[in-house]
Design an enzyme around this catalytic site. Structure first.
Site, PDB file in Angstrom:
ATOM      1  N   GLY A  55      35.017  42.481  40.905  1.00 50.10           N
ATOM      2  CA  GLY A  55      34.689  41.359  41.792  1.00 50.10           C
ATOM      3  C   GLY A  55      34.830  40.093  40.970  1.00 50.10           C
ATOM      4  N   GLU A  56      33.805  39.320  40.938  1.00 46.69           N
ATOM      5  CA  GLU A  56      33.821  38.056  40.192  1.00 46.69           C
ATOM      6  C   GLU A  56      32.597  38.057  39.281  1.00 46.69           C
ATOM      7  OE1 GLU A  56      36.481  35.920  40.384  1.00 46.69           O
ATOM      8  OE2 GLU A  56      35.359  35.231  38.641  1.00 46.69           O
ATOM      9  N   SER A  57      32.855  38.198  37.990  1.00 49.97           N
ATOM     10  CA  SER A  57      31.730  38.389  37.062  1.00 49.97           C
ATOM     11  C   SER A  57      30.787  37.185  37.048  1.00 49.97           C
ATOM     12  CB  SER A  57      32.239  38.707  35.659  1.00 49.97           C
ATOM     13  OG  SER A  57      33.137  37.723  35.217  1.00 49.97           O
ATOM     14  N   CYS A  91      36.738  46.498  35.994  1.00 46.07           N
ATOM     15  CA  CYS A  91      37.196  45.103  36.031  1.00 46.07           C
ATOM     16  C   CYS A  91      36.036  44.134  35.748  1.00 46.07           C
ATOM     17  CB  CYS A  91      37.920  44.837  37.344  1.00 46.07           C
ATOM     18  SG  CYS A  91      39.127  43.526  37.170  1.00 46.07           S
ATOM     19  N   ARG A 114      38.535  37.270  30.108  1.00 47.18           N
ATOM     20  CA  ARG A 114      38.672  37.283  31.573  1.00 47.18           C
ATOM     21  C   ARG A 114      40.047  36.754  31.986  1.00 47.18           C
ATOM     22  NH1 ARG A 114      34.996  33.493  34.229  1.00 47.18           N
ATOM     23  NH2 ARG A 114      35.692  34.593  36.086  1.00 47.18           N
ATOM     24  N   ILE A 142      43.695  43.601  39.279  1.00 49.12           N
ATOM     25  CA  ILE A 142      43.523  42.401  40.095  1.00 49.12           C
ATOM     26  C   ILE A 142      42.842  41.321  39.243  1.00 49.12           C
ATOM     27  CG2 ILE A 142      42.502  41.423  42.191  1.00 49.12           C
ATOM     28  CD1 ILE A 142      42.437  44.283  43.333  1.00 49.12           C
ATOM     29  N   ARG A 143      43.586  40.286  38.948  1.00 48.49           N
ATOM     30  CA  ARG A 143      43.068  39.234  38.051  1.00 48.49           C
ATOM     31  C   ARG A 143      42.251  39.872  36.911  1.00 48.49           C
ATOM     32  NH1 ARG A 143      39.812  34.923  38.953  1.00 48.49           N
ATOM     33  NH2 ARG A 143      38.959  35.902  40.796  1.00 48.49           N
ATOM     34  N   HIS A 178      41.071  48.952  38.801  1.00 48.36           N
ATOM     35  CA  HIS A 178      40.214  49.343  39.938  1.00 48.36           C
ATOM     36  C   HIS A 178      40.513  50.789  40.357  1.00 48.36           C
ATOM     37  CE1 HIS A 178      38.439  45.456  41.390  1.00 48.36           C
ATOM     38  NE2 HIS A 178      39.388  44.979  40.604  1.00 48.36           N
ATOM     39  N   GLU A 180      38.870  52.721  42.156  1.00 44.77           N
ATOM     40  CA  GLU A 180      38.426  52.980  43.540  1.00 44.77           C
ATOM     41  C   GLU A 180      39.495  52.574  44.550  1.00 44.77           C
ATOM     42  OE1 GLU A 180      37.666  50.440  41.749  1.00 44.77           O
ATOM     43  OE2 GLU A 180      37.477  48.655  42.998  1.00 44.77           O
TER      44      GLU A 180
HETATM   45  N1  GLN Z   1      38.663  37.889  37.279  1.00 42.79           N
HETATM   46  C1  GLN Z   1      37.419  38.526  37.595  1.00 42.79           C
HETATM   47  C2  GLN Z   1      36.302  38.075  36.664  1.00 42.79           C
HETATM   48  O1  GLN Z   1      36.505  37.364  35.783  1.00 42.79           O
HETATM   49  C3  GLN Z   1      37.553  40.029  37.537  1.00 42.79           C
HETATM   50  C4  GLN Z   1      38.526  40.501  38.567  1.00 42.79           C
HETATM   51  C5  GLN Z   1      38.203  41.817  39.185  1.00 42.79           C
HETATM   52  O2  GLN Z   1      37.097  42.357  39.029  1.00 42.79           O
HETATM   53  N2  GLN Z   1      39.117  42.306  39.949  1.00 42.79           N
HETATM   54  O3  GLN Z   1      35.194  38.459  36.871  1.00 42.79           O
END
Ligand code: GLN
Length: 203
Positions: A55-57, A91, A114, A142-143, A178, A180
């Site tokens: 997700g987004e840390s 991630c 990141r 993903i990113r 990921h 999942e």
């Molecule tokens: N870019 C996200 C972060 O810095 C991580 C991306 C992800 O969990 N798919 O948290």
């Protein structure tokens, strides 16, 4: 009954529930997914394994460290106090494990950057070679973050195009992709299998 605690602060949570249920069905193991939003969710339930999703840390840190939730400090304490509890961070989850940004050291012997492949448009899929599952695994990045340095080469459990994408310490695995989001349930099956062993040992 095996209880897997799933961190529900933000991000790719529901795909983990599906993956866990499918992996449990495939191996005929009864599981309960315990949704973790606050420290009280953690205190009130006995869990045998943990998933910290992607997700987004930064958002996860904001919510998870808030007075309202308080989940992250409690979770980090639980993991540090129980070094053999199985944990899978994917991630952003791998970022939180490797760089907990609390007063203690990393839970994984590595450092991590990141968004190291670029922006969202630089997300990609590629085959991951993983010694943990002894197979190639379809990696969805993903990113994604990148491990900058890994202290112990023996802790590397997954690579992709020559880069380290999975690191293990005890029963804790940090993956920059990921699992999942692919159809292969190998990592979820591994976690459930380790949780069975952990639950038997802790009784
Ligand atoms: N870019 C996200 C972060 O810095 C991580 C991306 C992800 O969990 N798919 O948290």
């Amino acid at each position: 009954m095996i209880r897997i605690g799933l961190v529900m602060l933000q991000g790719s949570r529901h795909a983990h529930i599906t993956a866990l249920e499918q992996a449990a069905n495939e191996s005929n193991i009864d599981i309960e997914v315990v949704e973790l939003r606050s420290s009280s969710d953690l205190i009130s339930s006995e869990i045998d394994g943990i998933i910290i999703p992607g997700g987004e840390s930064t958002t996860m840190r904001l919510i998870g460290n808030s007075n309202f939730s308080g989940l992250l400090p409690s979770l980090m304490t639980l993991i540090r106090d129980n070094p053999h509890i199985p944990v899978m961070g994917t991630c952003a989850g791998a970022i939180l494990l490797t760089d907990p940004q609390d007063e203690y050291t990393s839970l994984i012997d590595a450092s991590i950057d990141r968004n190291a492949y670029g922006t969202q448009t630089n997300s990609f899929q590629a085959d991951v070679q993983t010694s943990l599952l002894k197979m190639n695994f379809p990696g969805v990045f993903i990113r994604a973050p990148k491990f900058r340095s890994v202290n112990n080469p023996n802790s590397i459990i997954a690579t992709c195009n020559g880069e380290v994408v999975g690191v293990r310490k005890n029963n804790l695995i940090a993956l920059t992709f990921h699992p999942e989001l692919s159809k292969n349930r190998g990592f979820h099956s591994w976690l459930i299998g380790q949780a069975v062993i952990y639950s038997e040992g802790s009784k």
